[in-house]
Design an enzyme around this catalytic site. Structure first.
Site, short mmCIF file in Angstrom:
data_model
loop_
_atom_site.label_atom_id
_atom_site.label_comp_id
_atom_site.label_asym_id
_atom_site.label_seq_id
_atom_site.Cartn_x
_atom_site.Cartn_y
_atom_site.Cartn_z
N VAL A 17 0.84 -1.19 0.00
CA VAL A 17 0.00 0.00 0.00
C VAL A 17 0.88 1.25 0.00
O VAL A 17 2.07 1.19 0.34
CB VAL A 17 -0.96 0.05 1.22
CG1 VAL A 17 -1.98 -1.07 1.14
CG2 VAL A 17 -0.19 -0.03 2.53
N CYS A 18 0.28 2.35 -0.35
CA CYS A 18 0.97 3.64 -0.39
C CYS A 18 1.52 3.99 0.99
O CYS A 18 0.79 3.80 1.96
CB CYS A 18 -0.01 4.72 -0.84
SG CYS A 18 0.73 6.35 -0.92
#
Lengths: 82, 269
Positions: A17-18
């Site tokens: 994920v970011c």
């Protein structure tokens, strides 16, 4: 055609994920030489919005971005600079 | 050496920076920095460099933690009173990041040991509180061709500059010699605001990280001063070495190190 681009290195960031998507991409890209090509498999949504844009911001060349049958995307990026 | 997954996550905010990246992070992990003084300045420098993943950090100080230190020396806690400062700082640094190797030197740094000590390190941080050691660090770094960060704090004032061999003036080019004995108030008389150590020490850590990663512009040939009362920074351009400096000039008159007399406040009372 995108399928004809030959990558020097390949990574899958669909499990991240970011901001770790871009962090991982950067770490792998750092190991490549200028002009070499990295193939990145990434998810739609935030990753596909942010990773190509961040790569461009750092001066790299996004060669192609295509959606796969399973909803993921495949990105080819050429390393620019040292 | 590739970064492992844990390192990629730990240092992700560095790696994201265009100026640092994975390459810069690896440089940090391979770097060796010596911090002289584990007090007001040395504490934030040590904590930030440990957090940044500077692979080998030396810490030198002969003192033990005292109750009156805790107002500004943020790596030491109440439970550390009586403990050697180098030990207390090392424990705080290792608690942040076990990637880091901390070498401790529990001794006074003087003319007999400083050159051998700094030789093993890439960059030196002056976190001392007295002019005698500041001149000693400068002269030793010039002799050994080592870059270093100078800083000093007093009351609501702080200053720092960076010396890189061959690139700008040294501390002695700027300040010539020890001030006369009673010209500068001693630390015990004058006091210092605790956060000043954090401000200036953090700036020293910034210079260190930038030096290691080759990022941006360092305070070479410039003195940055900070006035906490007015919340103002000032950058003073320093003249380049005129060639007559007693240590880094063309014909240095200082050819071997000597120990200056410590000002009164440094004496053990």
């Amino acid at each position: 055609m995108a399928e004809e681009i030959k990558a020097d290195e390949k990574i899958d960031i669909t499990n991240l994920v970011c901001p770790n998507t871009f962090v991982k991409t950067k770490v792998v890209l750092d190991e490549l030489d200028e002009g070499q090509i990295l193939e990145v498999r990434l998810n739609g949504g935030e990753p596909v919005q942010n990773v190509p844009r961040s790569l461009k911001e750092e001066g790299h060349k996004v060669l192609s971005l295509n959606e796969n049958d399973d909803g993921t995307f495949t990105l080819f990026v050429e390393k620019v600079g040292d | 050496m590739a970064l492992n997954d844990e390192q990629i996550e730990r240092y992700s905010r560095h790696i994201l920076l265009k100026e640092i990246g994975a390459k810069g992070q690896k440089k940090l992990l391979n770097a060796k920095v010596l911090i002289i003084g584990a007090g007001g300045l040395g504490c934030p420098v040590g904590l930030y460099l440990a957090a940044a993943g500077v692979g080998t950090i030396g810490v030198a100080d002969a003192d033990t933690v005292d109750l009156s230190n805790l107002q500004r020396q943020i790596a030491h806690s109440t439970a550390d009173i009586g403990k050697p400062k180098v030990q207390s700082l090392k424990e705080s640094m290792e608690a942040i990041n076990s990637d880091v190797t901390v070498n401790t030197y529990e001794k006074f740094i003087d003319s007999s040991n400083i050159r051998a000590l700094i030789r093993d390190y890439d960059f030196i941080v002056d976190g001392t509180d007295n002019f005698a050691t500041k001149f000693l660090i400068n002269d030793a770094c010039v002799m050994e061709k080592k870059p270093f960060s100078h800083a000093g704090i007093l009351r609501f004032q702080g200053q720092l500059m960076t010396y890189i061999p061959g690139q700008g003036p040294c501390y002695r080019c700027v300040f010539k010699d020890m001030p006369p004995k009673d010209a500068i108030p001693t630390c015990r008389q004058a006091g210092v605001i605790g956060a000043m150590a954090g401000v200036i020490g953090s700036l020293q850590a910034m210079e260190t990280v930038k030096f290691i990663t080759g990022t941006g512009k360092l305070l070479v040939g410039e003195l940055l001063t900070y006035d906490g009362i007015n919340q103002s920074f000032r950058k003073i351009k320093l003249p380049p070495c005129d060639g007559k400096c007693a240590i880094c000039g063309e014909h240095p008159s200082i050819t071997e190190l000597k120990d200056y007399e410590q000002p009164a406040c440094e004496l053990k009372l």
